[in-house]
Design an enzyme around this catalytic site. Structure first.
Site, mmCIF file in Angstrom:
data_model
loop_
_atom_site.group_PDB
_atom_site.id
_atom_site.type_symbol
_atom_site.label_atom_id
_atom_site.label_comp_id
_atom_site.label_asym_id
_atom_site.label_seq_id
_atom_site.Cartn_x
_atom_site.Cartn_y
_atom_site.Cartn_z
ATOM 1 N N ASN A 103 0.913 -1.229 -0.029
ATOM 2 C CA ASN A 103 0.128 -0.008 0.114
ATOM 3 C C ASN A 103 0.888 1.409 -0.030
ATOM 4 O O ASN A 103 0.605 2.056 -0.706
ATOM 5 C CB ASN A 103 -0.997 0.162 1.178
ATOM 6 C CG ASN A 103 -1.905 -1.261 1.196
ATOM 7 O OD1 ASN A 103 -2.039 -2.101 0.288
ATOM 8 N ND2 ASN A 103 -2.369 -1.567 2.464
ATOM 9 N N ARG B 57 -2.160 -17.437 3.833
ATOM 10 C CA ARG B 57 -0.873 -16.819 3.785
ATOM 11 C C ARG B 57 0.201 -17.590 4.516
ATOM 12 O O ARG B 57 1.580 -17.209 4.110
ATOM 13 C CB ARG B 57 -0.817 -15.235 4.107
ATOM 14 C CG ARG B 57 -0.831 -15.021 5.835
ATOM 15 C CD ARG B 57 -1.010 -13.552 6.154
ATOM 16 N NE ARG B 57 0.060 -12.614 5.726
ATOM 17 C CZ ARG B 57 0.055 -11.428 6.186
ATOM 18 N NH1 ARG B 57 -0.850 -10.874 6.862
ATOM 19 N NH2 ARG B 57 0.708 -10.741 5.680
ATOM 20 N N GLY C 151 -2.743 7.769 15.941
ATOM 21 C CA GLY C 151 -4.203 7.968 15.469
ATOM 22 C C GLY C 151 -4.302 9.424 15.151
ATOM 23 O O GLY C 151 -3.382 10.015 14.537
ATOM 24 N N ASP D 110 -0.106 3.359 6.673
ATOM 25 C CA ASP D 110 0.693 3.091 5.422
ATOM 26 C C ASP D 110 0.626 4.020 4.601
ATOM 27 O O ASP D 110 1.583 4.398 3.824
ATOM 28 C CB ASP D 110 -0.057 1.713 4.681
ATOM 29 C CG ASP D 110 -0.383 0.464 5.295
ATOM 30 O OD1 ASP D 110 0.550 0.261 6.251
ATOM 31 O OD2 ASP D 110 -1.112 -0.188 5.015
HETATM 32 P P1 ADP Z 1 -1.461 2.863 12.175
HETATM 33 O O1 ADP Z 1 -2.474 2.798 11.119
HETATM 34 O O2 ADP Z 1 -0.275 2.390 11.715
HETATM 35 O O3 ADP Z 1 -1.862 2.276 13.331
HETATM 36 P P2 ADP Z 1 -2.065 5.337 13.256
HETATM 37 O O4 ADP Z 1 -3.684 4.864 13.463
HETATM 38 O O5 ADP Z 1 -1.222 5.917 14.476
HETATM 39 O O6 ADP Z 1 -1.313 4.547 12.455
HETATM 40 O O7 ADP Z 1 -2.431 6.603 12.096
HETATM 41 C C1 ADP Z 1 -1.352 6.962 11.247
HETATM 42 C C2 ADP Z 1 -1.782 8.386 10.742
HETATM 43 O O8 ADP Z 1 -3.040 8.159 10.197
HETATM 44 C C3 ADP Z 1 -1.952 9.202 12.021
HETATM 45 O O9 ADP Z 1 -0.571 9.778 12.475
HETATM 46 C C4 ADP Z 1 -2.800 10.540 11.305
HETATM 47 O O10 ADP Z 1 -1.993 11.277 10.719
HETATM 48 C C5 ADP Z 1 -3.577 9.738 10.576
HETATM 49 N N1 ADP Z 1 -4.897 9.183 11.206
HETATM 50 C C6 ADP Z 1 -5.461 8.011 11.698
HETATM 51 N N2 ADP Z 1 -6.569 8.254 12.219
HETATM 52 C C7 ADP Z 1 -6.952 9.374 12.140
HETATM 53 C C8 ADP Z 1 -7.936 10.122 12.312
HETATM 54 N N3 ADP Z 1 -9.137 9.522 13.094
HETATM 55 N N4 ADP Z 1 -8.129 11.166 12.161
HETATM 56 C C9 ADP Z 1 -7.213 11.905 11.363
HETATM 57 N N5 ADP Z 1 -6.288 11.321 11.179
HETATM 58 C C10 ADP Z 1 -6.045 10.130 11.374
#
Ligand code: ADP
Length: 302
Positions: A34, A104, A228, A260
């Site tokens: 991705n 997988r 997040g 990703d």
């Molecule tokens: P992963 O998917 O690897 O667990 P994260 O959940 O930390 O990663 O999210 C990665 C990035 O995606 C965050 O740093 C943010 O920039 C964006 N992101 C994720 N969730 C949200 C959300 N609910 N609102 C806005 N941006 C988000």
């Protein structure tokens, strides 16, 4: 203009998403794939985006190669494993809830590190190498040390090695096997992009700063801690820590590939000269668009 190569490393799978009774829509996805898919759209023409993995020689593997090619990703570096084929997962929908089934465990990708000379040559041809904790879990346990050694050689040769720990406990024998492999990977990584919820869960980190210190101690030079929708905290060794607040997104519908796509937006900006804060803002901007649509590969986001 010299051409540069971004080599993403891991496993792409066939995705079967239910679209009606008895009907699935076929796609292709996987975390590092991705990221490559977004990078192929984001990086300028003097960059090639390539994918290292294991592939069979059957129709399913050819279709994956073709899909990658049509997306601007060259899978030529992938190791051919004649007797195997690509992995597959299904997305089931129960009301609004998604669940996944995976096939997988015996995929061609698991054999990607089976020929050390071949692998090392492919890594040494790249300028930037990107891999994840999922790539590491997919590589057969007996090949992992050689895999990380080849990444380490690339780093020692001056290439930029970038790692997202993406820690998925169910892909590992136990938590010890996973955390040992992740810290070995950190030793050969220049840049690391962890997510704070996982670092808190598996290492008991009480703050993103604690995560940064732990990865500095392991040998990483730049740590970017995603959280997040919360603050991204990052630091390069010897410089002051920074924080970047991702824009608030009201209409979040599916956070698949948030991390990703963040990684892709971040890398694309950094490789084109952005500073750390600017690269993080680019990553967050792309991820903020991706979470407003369903699926991992969102055309309209780029
Ligand atoms: P992963 O998917 O690897 O667990 P994260 O959940 O930390 O990663 O999210 C990665 C990035 O995606 C965050 O740093 C943010 O920039 C964006 N992101 C994720 N969730 C949200 C959300 N609910 N609102 C806005 N941006 C988000």
């Amino acid at each position: 203009m010299t051409n540069k190569t971004f080599l993403s490393i891991g496993e792409a799978m066939i995705e079967m998403a239910v679209v009606g009774p008895d009907t699935y829509r076929r796609g292709f996805a996987g975390d590092t794939f991705n990221t490559a898919w977004y990078l192929a759209k984001l990086l300028p023409a003097d960059w090639s985006v390539k994918y290292f993995s294991g592939l069979g020689v059957d129709a399913a593997s050819s279709e994956m190669r073709e899909f990658a090619k049509s997306s601007g990703i060259d899978m030529a570096p992938a190791r051919e494993v004649a007797e195997k084929t690509v992995g597959l997962y299904m997305i089931h929908l129960d009301g609004g809830e998604r669940s996944f089934s995976y096939w997988r465990s015996d995929s061609a990708a698991r054999q990607m590190a089976g020929d050390v000379d071949y692998m090392t040559e492919r890594f040494m041809e790249a300028d930037v190498l990107f891999f994840s904790g999922i790539s590491l879990a997919v590589v057969l346990p007996e090949h992992r040390a050689a895999f990380l050694e080849a990444i380490g050689k690339a780093r020692a040769a001056g290439k930029t090695t970038i790692f997202d720990p993406n820690q998925r406990l169910r892909l590992w024998k136990d938590q010890t096997e996973m955390s040992d492999a992740i810290s070995d990977a950190a030793k050969v990584s220049e840049i690391i992009l962890p997510s704070f919820d996982e670092e808190q869960q598996f290492y008991g980190d009480t703050s993103p700063e604690a995560t940064i210190e732990r990865y500095f101690a392991a040998g990483v030079n730049t740590v970017i801690v995603k959280n997040g929708p919360g603050l991204v905290t990052a630091q390069t060794k010897g410089e002051a820590p920074i924080t970047v607040q991702p824009n608030i997104v009201e209409n979040v519908v599916d956070t698949t590939a948030a991390g990703d796509s963040f990684n892709a937006g971040f890398c694309a900006a950094l490789l084109q000269g952005a500073d750390l804060a600017g690269a993080i803002a680019s990553g967050a901007e792309l991820a903020g668009k991706v979470v407003t649509s369903h699926g991992a590969l969102v055309n309209d986001a780029v």
